[in-house]
Design a protein around this motif. Structure first.
Motif, PDB file in Angstrom:
ATOM      1  N   ARG A   3      -8.072  24.076 -17.011  1.00 19.83           N
ATOM      2  CA  ARG A   3      -8.195  24.990 -18.140  1.00 19.83           C
ATOM      3  C   ARG A   3      -9.651  25.449 -18.300  1.00 19.83           C
ATOM      4  N   LEU A   6     -10.310  28.035 -15.598  1.00 20.37           N
ATOM      5  CA  LEU A   6      -9.618  29.292 -15.896  1.00 20.37           C
ATOM      6  C   LEU A   6     -10.349  30.060 -16.991  1.00 20.37           C
ATOM      7  N   ILE A   7     -10.646  29.389 -18.088  1.00 22.03           N
ATOM      8  CA  ILE A   7     -11.348  30.049 -19.188  1.00 22.03           C
ATOM      9  C   ILE A   7     -12.749  30.466 -18.740  1.00 22.03           C
ATOM     10  N   PHE A   9     -13.958  31.153 -15.688  1.00 21.99           N
ATOM     11  CA  PHE A   9     -13.989  32.276 -14.746  1.00 21.99           C
ATOM     12  C   PHE A   9     -13.494  33.566 -15.389  1.00 21.99           C
ATOM     13  N   LEU A  10     -12.587  33.469 -16.346  1.00 21.41           N
ATOM     14  CA  LEU A  10     -12.189  34.677 -17.076  1.00 21.41           C
ATOM     15  C   LEU A  10     -13.355  35.201 -17.919  1.00 21.41           C
ATOM     16  N   LEU A  11     -14.087  34.284 -18.558  1.00 21.95           N
ATOM     17  CA  LEU A  11     -15.279  34.694 -19.312  1.00 21.95           C
ATOM     18  C   LEU A  11     -16.327  35.317 -18.394  1.00 21.95           C
ATOM     19  N   MET A  13     -15.878  36.751 -15.495  1.00 18.75           N
ATOM     20  CA  MET A  13     -15.398  38.061 -15.050  1.00 18.75           C
ATOM     21  C   MET A  13     -15.536  39.082 -16.184  1.00 18.75           C
ATOM     22  N   GLY A  14     -15.234  38.667 -17.405  1.00 23.10           N
ATOM     23  CA  GLY A  14     -15.361  39.579 -18.542  1.00 23.10           C
ATOM     24  C   GLY A  14     -16.797  40.014 -18.778  1.00 23.10           C
ATOM     25  N   THR A  17     -17.951  42.241 -15.881  1.00 27.91           N
ATOM     26  CA  THR A  17     -17.299  43.551 -15.990  1.00 27.91           C
ATOM     27  C   THR A  17     -17.944  44.374 -17.100  1.00 27.91           C
ATOM     28  N   THR A  62     -22.532  31.523 -18.789  1.00 29.14           N
ATOM     29  CA  THR A  62     -21.206  31.088 -18.332  1.00 29.14           C
ATOM     30  C   THR A  62     -21.296  30.516 -16.924  1.00 29.14           C
ATOM     31  N   GLU A  82     -15.207  40.280 -10.488  1.00 28.61           N
ATOM     32  CA  GLU A  82     -15.533  41.466 -11.271  1.00 28.61           C
ATOM     33  C   GLU A  82     -15.490  42.721 -10.408  1.00 28.61           C
ATOM     34  N   SER A  85     -12.000  43.789 -11.042  1.00 23.40           N
ATOM     35  CA  SER A  85     -11.778  44.243 -12.420  1.00 23.40           C
ATOM     36  C   SER A  85     -12.511  45.555 -12.702  1.00 23.40           C
TER      37      SER A  85
END
Length: 131
Positions: A3, A6-7, A9-11, A13-14, A17, A62, A82, A85
């Protein structure tokens, strides 16, 4: 821990991006380029420049947090999500078009991340106890 990854790498990438899209918008609003104080001041009056700064600062912190726990190979590969994305958002935001090379490149990036992640997870599988 999954978890966290996941959180994280999403952060990442966000934030990455946000930085790239903000730079594109800032660049679009900085035309025509001129070597002058007025031009610099006009660039820094655009909110997109600050979006880029927020994106890069957020990505840095991050990334540092992720590197404490994540294996470097898959982490480095995943940090390049990214690219995919930004490509997808650029279709919507900047009216850019997909072509075969871009789609194949995105597939290669994602496949590389998956392969590195699978290889890393196999390396950390505990050996069965001998009887």
């Amino acid at each position: 821990m999954k978890r966290f990854y996941l959180i994280g790498f999403l952060l990442l990438m966000g934030f990455d991006t946000l930085a790239q899209v903000s730079f594109k918008y800032a660049g679009n609003h900085a035309i025509p380029f001129a070597v002058s104080l007025e031009w610099v001041l006009s660039v820094f009056s655009q909110p997109w420049v600050y979006g880029a700064v927020i994106g890069y600062v957020g990505a840095f912190f991050t990334w540092m947090a992720l590197l404490k726990h994540a294996p470097i190979g898959p982490a480095f590969a995943a940090s390049h999500l990214e690219v995919v994305s930004v490509m997808l958002l650029s279709i919507w935001l900047f009216d850019e078009h997909l072509n075969t090379a871009r789609v194949l490149g995105a597939i290669a990036i994602i496949a590389g991340i998956v392969c590195l992640g699978m290889a890393e997870s196999r390396e950390h599988v505990p050996e069965p106890a001998e009887a």
